[in-house]
Write a protein that holds these residues in place. Structure first.
Motif, mmCIF file in Angstrom:
data_model
loop_
_atom_site.group_PDB
_atom_site.id
_atom_site.type_symbol
_atom_site.label_atom_id
_atom_site.label_comp_id
_atom_site.label_asym_id
_atom_site.label_seq_id
_atom_site.Cartn_x
_atom_site.Cartn_y
_atom_site.Cartn_z
ATOM 1 N N LEU A 33 0.908 -1.174 -0.030
ATOM 2 C CA LEU A 33 -0.135 -0.081 -0.002
ATOM 3 C C LEU A 33 0.952 1.484 0.054
ATOM 4 N N HIS A 34 0.359 2.359 -0.438
ATOM 5 C CA HIS A 34 0.787 3.548 -0.262
ATOM 6 C C HIS A 34 0.706 4.338 0.875
ATOM 7 N N GLY A 35 1.868 5.004 1.383
ATOM 8 C CA GLY A 35 1.785 5.836 2.643
ATOM 9 C C GLY A 35 2.597 5.094 3.691
ATOM 10 N N PRO A 36 2.357 5.207 4.952
ATOM 11 C CA PRO A 36 1.106 6.030 5.322
ATOM 12 C C PRO A 36 1.072 7.352 5.311
ATOM 13 N N TYR A 37 -0.349 7.758 4.930
ATOM 14 C CA TYR A 37 -0.443 9.168 4.877
ATOM 15 C C TYR A 37 -1.338 9.850 6.054
ATOM 16 N N TRP A 38 -0.980 10.998 6.343
ATOM 17 C CA TRP A 38 -1.882 11.597 7.271
ATOM 18 C C TRP A 38 -3.284 11.853 6.746
ATOM 19 N N GLN A 39 -4.473 11.782 7.691
ATOM 20 C CA GLN A 39 -5.655 12.006 7.155
ATOM 21 C C GLN A 39 -6.477 12.622 8.130
ATOM 22 N N TRP A 40 -7.031 13.633 7.887
ATOM 23 C CA TRP A 40 -7.988 14.299 8.887
ATOM 24 C C TRP A 40 -9.426 13.988 8.609
ATOM 25 N N THR A 41 -10.339 13.467 9.560
ATOM 26 C CA THR A 41 -11.566 13.108 9.388
ATOM 27 C C THR A 41 -12.644 13.643 10.329
ATOM 28 N N ARG A 42 -13.699 14.164 9.800
ATOM 29 C CA ARG A 42 -14.889 14.303 10.899
ATOM 30 C C ARG A 42 -16.309 13.958 10.284
ATOM 31 N N LYS A 43 -17.218 13.920 11.146
ATOM 32 C CA LYS A 43 -18.656 13.679 10.993
ATOM 33 C C LYS A 43 -19.395 14.954 10.934
ATOM 34 N N ARG A 44 -20.025 15.022 9.847
ATOM 35 C CA ARG A 44 -21.002 16.415 9.914
ATOM 36 C C ARG A 44 -22.246 15.659 9.460
ATOM 37 N N ALA A 45 -23.453 15.846 10.198
ATOM 38 C CA ALA A 45 -24.594 15.330 9.706
ATOM 39 C C ALA A 45 -24.545 14.208 8.988
ATOM 40 N N GLY A 46 -23.904 13.300 9.617
ATOM 41 C CA GLY A 46 -24.129 11.866 9.184
ATOM 42 C C GLY A 46 -23.134 11.614 8.238
ATOM 43 N N LYS A 47 -22.465 12.485 7.627
ATOM 44 C CA LYS A 47 -21.414 12.446 6.681
ATOM 45 C C LYS A 47 -20.240 12.537 7.059
ATOM 46 N N THR A 48 -19.140 11.428 6.541
ATOM 47 C CA THR A 48 -17.958 11.837 6.846
ATOM 48 C C THR A 48 -17.025 12.421 5.940
ATOM 49 N N VAL A 49 -16.294 13.412 6.442
ATOM 50 C CA VAL A 49 -15.539 14.278 5.598
ATOM 51 C C VAL A 49 -14.212 14.037 5.852
ATOM 52 N N SER A 50 -13.257 13.805 4.851
ATOM 53 C CA SER A 50 -12.032 13.576 5.231
ATOM 54 C C SER A 50 -11.124 14.315 4.048
ATOM 55 N N ARG A 51 -9.760 14.561 4.493
ATOM 56 C CA ARG A 51 -8.699 14.966 3.523
ATOM 57 C C ARG A 51 -7.564 14.606 4.106
ATOM 58 N N GLN A 52 -6.592 14.538 2.936
ATOM 59 C CA GLN A 52 -5.253 14.116 3.302
ATOM 60 C C GLN A 52 -4.552 15.362 3.674
ATOM 61 N N VAL A 53 -3.746 15.263 4.886
ATOM 62 C CA VAL A 53 -2.844 16.350 5.328
ATOM 63 C C VAL A 53 -1.481 16.256 5.048
ATOM 64 N N PRO A 54 -0.994 17.367 4.387
ATOM 65 C CA PRO A 54 0.663 17.094 4.089
ATOM 66 C C PRO A 54 1.456 16.984 5.504
ATOM 67 N N ASP A 55 2.380 16.261 5.384
ATOM 68 C CA ASP A 55 3.308 16.217 6.749
ATOM 69 C C ASP A 55 3.466 17.480 7.410
ATOM 70 N N ASP A 56 3.822 18.562 6.707
ATOM 71 C CA ASP A 56 4.447 19.917 7.415
ATOM 72 C C ASP A 56 2.961 20.623 7.867
ATOM 73 N N GLN A 57 1.674 20.098 7.910
ATOM 74 C CA GLN A 57 0.797 20.741 8.347
ATOM 75 C C GLN A 57 0.124 19.802 9.346
ATOM 76 N N VAL A 58 0.791 18.699 9.745
ATOM 77 C CA VAL A 58 0.115 17.935 10.757
ATOM 78 C C VAL A 58 0.220 18.541 12.142
ATOM 79 N N ASP A 59 1.299 19.377 12.530
ATOM 80 C CA ASP A 59 1.314 19.965 13.645
ATOM 81 C C ASP A 59 0.453 20.932 13.742
#
Ligand SMILES: [Zn+2]
Length: 97
Positions: A33-59
């Motif tokens: 598999l590729h990665g691991p990559y950092w991913q941010w996830t949240r649930k809003r109104a029953g829907k899961t929203v996620s996006r990949q986070v660049p390493d330099d933005q993790v902090d």
């Protein structure tokens, strides 16, 4: 509260992913598999929203998520305080018996 700065709900996690290329090593057996990559996830109104986070933005994301947790705590404290004030006022304005 405004002093907290940016705030974001959700969670940060590391994920390994498959890409869309059928011939890629991530579709092999066993898959690489590729990665691991950092991913941010949240649930809003029953829907899961996620996006990949660049390493330099993790902090940054960690800080924002921390801020959001602190913000929720402050809101909870404010709610308790508000109810306490409401009770006090109700007592003050209550008709004498
Ligand atoms: Zn791939």
């Amino acid at each position: 509260m405004a002093g907290l700065g940016l705030a974001l709900p959700g969670t940060l996690m590391q994920r390994s992913v498959r890409c869309g290329w059928p011939g890629c090593r991530c579709h092999a057996d066993p898959p690489e598999l590729h990665g691991p990559y950092w991913q941010w996830t949240r649930k809003r109104a029953g829907k899961t929203v996620s996006r990949q986070v660049p390493d330099d933005q993790v902090d940054d994301y960690r800080q924002w998520i921390d801020n959001h947790r602190r913000l929720r705590e402050l809101v909870a404290e404010l709610e308790d305080l508000t109810l306490a004030v409401a009770d006090q006022r109700a007592g003050r304005h209550a008709p004498a018996r």
